[in-house]
Design a protein around this motif. Structure first.
Motif, PDB file in Angstrom:
ATOM      1  N   LEU A 392      18.280  71.039  66.023  1.00  0.00           N
ATOM      2  CA  LEU A 392      19.411  70.446  66.727  1.00  0.00           C
ATOM      3  C   LEU A 392      20.570  71.445  66.881  1.00  0.00           C
ATOM      4  CD1 LEU A 392      19.378  66.918  65.055  1.00  0.00           C
ATOM      5  CD2 LEU A 392      18.810  67.452  67.440  1.00  0.00           C
ATOM      6  N   MET A 393      20.722  72.334  65.918  1.00  0.00           N
ATOM      7  CA  MET A 393      21.764  73.354  66.004  1.00  0.00           C
ATOM      8  C   MET A 393      21.394  74.469  66.987  1.00  0.00           C
ATOM      9  SD  MET A 393      22.540  73.734  61.922  1.00  0.00           S
ATOM     10  CE  MET A 393      23.492  75.245  62.123  1.00  0.00           C
ATOM     11  N   GLY A 394      20.087  74.665  67.163  1.00  0.00           N
ATOM     12  CA  GLY A 394      19.639  75.785  67.974  1.00  0.00           C
ATOM     13  C   GLY A 394      19.597  77.081  67.198  1.00  0.00           C
ATOM     14  N   CYS A 395      19.412  76.980  65.885  1.00  0.00           N
ATOM     15  CA  CYS A 395      19.359  78.161  65.015  1.00  0.00           C
ATOM     16  C   CYS A 395      17.906  78.496  64.705  1.00  0.00           C
ATOM     17  CB  CYS A 395      20.129  77.902  63.727  1.00  0.00           C
ATOM     18  SG  CYS A 395      20.155  79.313  62.598  1.00  0.00           S
ATOM     19  N   PRO A 396      17.452  79.722  64.950  1.00  0.00           N
ATOM     20  CA  PRO A 396      16.037  80.040  64.825  1.00  0.00           C
ATOM     21  C   PRO A 396      15.543  80.324  63.415  1.00  0.00           C
ATOM     22  CG  PRO A 396      17.234  81.971  65.555  1.00  0.00           C
ATOM     23  CD  PRO A 396      18.229  80.843  65.503  1.00  0.00           C
ATOM     24  N   ASP A 397      16.448  80.688  62.490  1.00  0.00           N
ATOM     25  CA  ASP A 397      16.008  81.220  61.201  1.00  0.00           C
ATOM     26  C   ASP A 397      17.142  81.053  60.199  1.00  0.00           C
ATOM     27  OD1 ASP A 397      15.266  82.944  59.030  1.00  0.00           O
ATOM     28  OD2 ASP A 397      14.040  84.142  60.394  1.00  0.00           O
ATOM     29  N   VAL A 398      16.797  80.678  58.953  1.00  0.00           N
ATOM     30  CA  VAL A 398      17.850  80.534  57.943  1.00  0.00           C
ATOM     31  C   VAL A 398      18.570  81.859  57.697  1.00  0.00           C
ATOM     32  CG1 VAL A 398      16.824  78.555  56.765  1.00  0.00           C
ATOM     33  CG2 VAL A 398      16.168  80.880  56.083  1.00  0.00           C
ATOM     34  N   LYS A 399      17.895  82.968  57.946  1.00  0.00           N
ATOM     35  CA  LYS A 399      18.538  84.265  57.748  1.00  0.00           C
ATOM     36  C   LYS A 399      19.605  84.531  58.813  1.00  0.00           C
ATOM     37  CE  LYS A 399      14.504  86.448  55.535  1.00  0.00           C
ATOM     38  NZ  LYS A 399      13.525  85.387  55.777  1.00  0.00           N
ATOM     39  N   SER A 400      19.616  83.742  59.885  1.00  0.00           N
ATOM     40  CA  SER A 400      20.628  83.899  60.933  1.00  0.00           C
ATOM     41  C   SER A 400      21.913  83.140  60.627  1.00  0.00           C
ATOM     42  CB  SER A 400      20.072  83.413  62.276  1.00  0.00           C
ATOM     43  OG  SER A 400      18.927  84.146  62.658  1.00  0.00           O
ATOM     44  N   LEU A 401      21.886  82.314  59.594  1.00  0.00           N
ATOM     45  CA  LEU A 401      23.050  81.489  59.287  1.00  0.00           C
ATOM     46  C   LEU A 401      24.203  82.320  58.721  1.00  0.00           C
ATOM     47  CD1 LEU A 401      21.195  78.461  57.691  1.00  0.00           C
ATOM     48  CD2 LEU A 401      22.507  78.414  59.834  1.00  0.00           C
ATOM     49  N   ASP A 402      25.374  82.149  59.289  1.00  0.00           N
ATOM     50  CA  ASP A 402      26.597  82.761  58.786  1.00  0.00           C
ATOM     51  C   ASP A 402      27.777  81.875  59.172  1.00  0.00           C
ATOM     52  OD1 ASP A 402      27.119  83.257  61.495  1.00  0.00           O
ATOM     53  OD2 ASP A 402      26.450  85.335  61.374  1.00  0.00           O
ATOM     54  N   ARG A 403      28.996  82.346  58.952  1.00  0.00           N
ATOM     55  CA  ARG A 403      30.163  81.504  59.183  1.00  0.00           C
ATOM     56  C   ARG A 403      30.315  81.082  60.646  1.00  0.00           C
ATOM     57  NH1 ARG A 403      33.971  81.473  54.802  1.00  0.00           N
ATOM     58  NH2 ARG A 403      35.412  80.374  56.188  1.00  0.00           N
ATOM     59  N   SER A 404      29.682  81.834  61.557  1.00  0.00           N
ATOM     60  CA  SER A 404      29.791  81.465  62.970  1.00  0.00           C
ATOM     61  C   SER A 404      29.137  80.125  63.273  1.00  0.00           C
ATOM     62  CB  SER A 404      29.173  82.552  63.853  1.00  0.00           C
ATOM     63  OG  SER A 404      27.758  82.592  63.718  1.00  0.00           O
ATOM     64  N   TRP A 405      28.290  79.637  62.366  1.00  0.00           N
ATOM     65  CA  TRP A 405      27.625  78.347  62.560  1.00  0.00           C
ATOM     66  C   TRP A 405      28.423  77.188  61.976  1.00  0.00           C
ATOM     67  CZ3 TRP A 405      23.708  77.611  65.790  1.00  0.00           C
ATOM     68  CH2 TRP A 405      22.932  78.728  66.162  1.00  0.00           C
ATOM     69  N   LEU A 406      29.583  77.486  61.400  1.00  0.00           N
ATOM     70  CA  LEU A 406      30.393  76.449  60.776  1.00  0.00           C
ATOM     71  C   LEU A 406      31.741  76.275  61.482  1.00  0.00           C
ATOM     72  CD1 LEU A 406      29.898  77.174  56.948  1.00  0.00           C
ATOM     73  CD2 LEU A 406      28.705  75.490  58.355  1.00  0.00           C
ATOM     74  N   ILE A 407      32.207  75.035  61.477  1.00  0.00           N
ATOM     75  CA  ILE A 407      33.528  74.700  61.993  1.00  0.00           C
ATOM     76  C   ILE A 407      34.231  73.906  60.902  1.00  0.00           C
ATOM     77  CG2 ILE A 407      34.819  73.486  63.780  1.00  0.00           C
ATOM     78  CD1 ILE A 407      32.214  73.646  65.485  1.00  0.00           C
ATOM     79  N   PRO A 408      35.419  74.336  60.466  1.00  0.00           N
ATOM     80  CA  PRO A 408      36.154  73.524  59.465  1.00  0.00           C
ATOM     81  C   PRO A 408      36.378  72.122  59.985  1.00  0.00           C
ATOM     82  CG  PRO A 408      37.156  75.698  59.705  1.00  0.00           C
ATOM     83  CD  PRO A 408      36.143  75.571  60.819  1.00  0.00           C
ATOM     84  N   ALA A 409      36.148  71.140  59.140  1.00  0.00           N
ATOM     85  CA  ALA A 409      36.288  69.741  59.569  1.00  0.00           C
ATOM     86  C   ALA A 409      37.693  69.451  60.069  1.00  0.00           C
ATOM     87  CB  ALA A 409      35.928  68.818  58.415  1.00  0.00           C
TER      88      ALA A 409
END
Length: 414
Positions: A392-409
């Motif tokens: 649903l996020m469109g993220c291909p790999d857990v190794k691609s996860l960084d702060r750019s995938w987060l938005i402060p609530a």
């Protein structure tokens, strides 16, 4: 590890090939489809004093709430039309390739939750493609767990105020094939767990007519307790001790070995003795984390507040994570332990810089409900949560996860 105990071949693992998307029934029973579902059933299966031990925290349980609430401070970035349908969860934790960035945290007295809890949890982990950390306070010995598993797991060490005892445990862990050591440093004294004390779940145990009656209403639990006699921290007792004798010995020894004056010199001594990977568990301060890696030579740290069972009003684990990641940089591995209940929690932790997470209470819930199969189902639930969320996020790999995938609530709601 199967060769550790001669003549004691590993027992066959239960196969779990069906995705938890479809695993809504098990025979005629309804199987939970969330960690919270397992939690609710576990509460019914366990006596009140055991439940207080498994699910409670210290003092007013402020930090216990913060461990969960900290994840609510973040929202996930969602990208559309990415064509992502099979995100990759595989990664590497503590020098081992794992199929998902989740491992099972050490939990003491696991035999209170399920008689075979320690090795059942380890087998559930390895069947899911990950690993388990065996607690010093385990209900089965290092050698027994090694003989009932096929993979090399990891060992958690309480740094007793007795170097002879610590050295003995480290040598036994090495001989049994445990490949990584997790040294817990946040228990110089026992936390004030009021829920445990009120129900008699202390050291030693206090039996009252109320908690005896409560236990008697769960005959299967009582039967397993007396049949297998594994409701004890076996490593604290002398070799060969079982049942009531082992329980009395363990209770008298456990507090005596707690080291209130544990120092950096003690940790350095352990680092010099242990040949494999070593991680320091129970770190919440960025300066301490840097010392662990830069001065001691630890391979990394586990950001943890001991399941909120020690110092109340300490930082929630997820709240402490960013500063530690920033301070250590790429010099050491950073893991998170505390508050993870959904796959999206794992994703948030990884995006904040954790290399992986450890879960404790979730697999205890699974063990209480359905033994090894229940613990495995909990891991499958978290895996499916992650796959669904990453698609649903469109993220291909857990190794691609960084702060750019987060938005402060706070930003997302303004």
């Amino acid at each position: 590890m199967s060769a550790v105990l001669s003549g004691n071949a590993p027992q066959p693992k239960e196969k779990q090939a069906v995705s938890s998307f479809a695993r809504f029934t098990l025979g005629s029973r309804v199987t939970p489809i969330s960690v919270e579902g397992y939690r609710k059933l576990a509460r019914k299966r366990l006596p009140g004093m055991v439940w207080a031990y498994v699910d409670g925290g210290a003092d007013g349980q402020v930090t216990l709430a913060d461990n969960r609430n900290g994840f609510q401070k973040w929202r996930l970035r969602q990208r559309s039309l990415t064509g992502i349908s099979k995100p990759v969860l595989a990664t590497r934790m503590a020098g081992v390739d794992v199929s998902l960035p989740i491992a099972l945290a050490p939990t003491g007295l696991c035999g209170l939750t399920r008689w075979n809890g320690d090795w059942a949890a380890a087998r559930a982990a390895e069947s899911a493609g990950t690993r388990h950390v065996l607690s010093t306070g385990s209900s089965w010995t290092l050698e027994e767990v090694a003989g009932r598993t096929e993979k090399d797991h990891w060992y958690q060490l309480y740094p007793f105020g007795n170097r002879a005892k610590v050295g003995e445990l480290m040598q036994r862990a090495e001989d049994a094939g445990f490949t990584a050591l997790f040294v817990t440093v946040d228990v110089p004294v026992r936390g004030n767990r009021e829920g445990e004390r009120e129900t008699g779940m202390g050291v030693p145990l206090t039996f009252t007519p109320a908690n005896v009656l409560d236990a008697a209403m769960r005959p299967r639990w009582v039967y397993e307790l007396f049949r297998h006699q594994r409701a004890v921290a076996i490593q604290y007792a002398q070799a060969g001790a079982v049942g009531v004798r082992a329980a009395v010995m363990a209770a008298s020894e456990q507090d005596r070995y707690m080291q209130g004056d544990l120092s950096w010199d003690d940790l350095m001594w352990m680092r010099q003795r242990w040949k494999g990977k070593l991680y320091v568990k129970g770190v919440l301060d960025a300066e301490d984390a840097a010392r662990c890696v830069d001065e001691i030579g630890a391979d990394g740290v586990v950001v943890s507040n001991h399941g909120a069972r020690q110092l109340d009003h300490a930082l929630g684990s997820i709240d402490a994570l960013p500063a530690i990641v920033e301070r250590i940089g790429g010099r050491g591995e950073v893991y998170l332990d505390g508050g993870v209940r959904r796959g999206t929690d794992v994703i948030i932790a990884l995006a904040l810089g954790a290399k992986g997470v450890f879960v404790g209470r979730p697999y205890l819930y699974g063990l209480a409900v359905d033994g090894e199969r229940g613990a495995r189902n909990v891991l499958d639930i978290l895996r499916d949560d992650m796959v669904r969320a990453l698609i649903l996020m469109g993220c291909p790999d857990v190794k691609s996860l960084d702060r750019s995938w987060l938005i402060p609530a706070s930003s997302a709601t303004t």
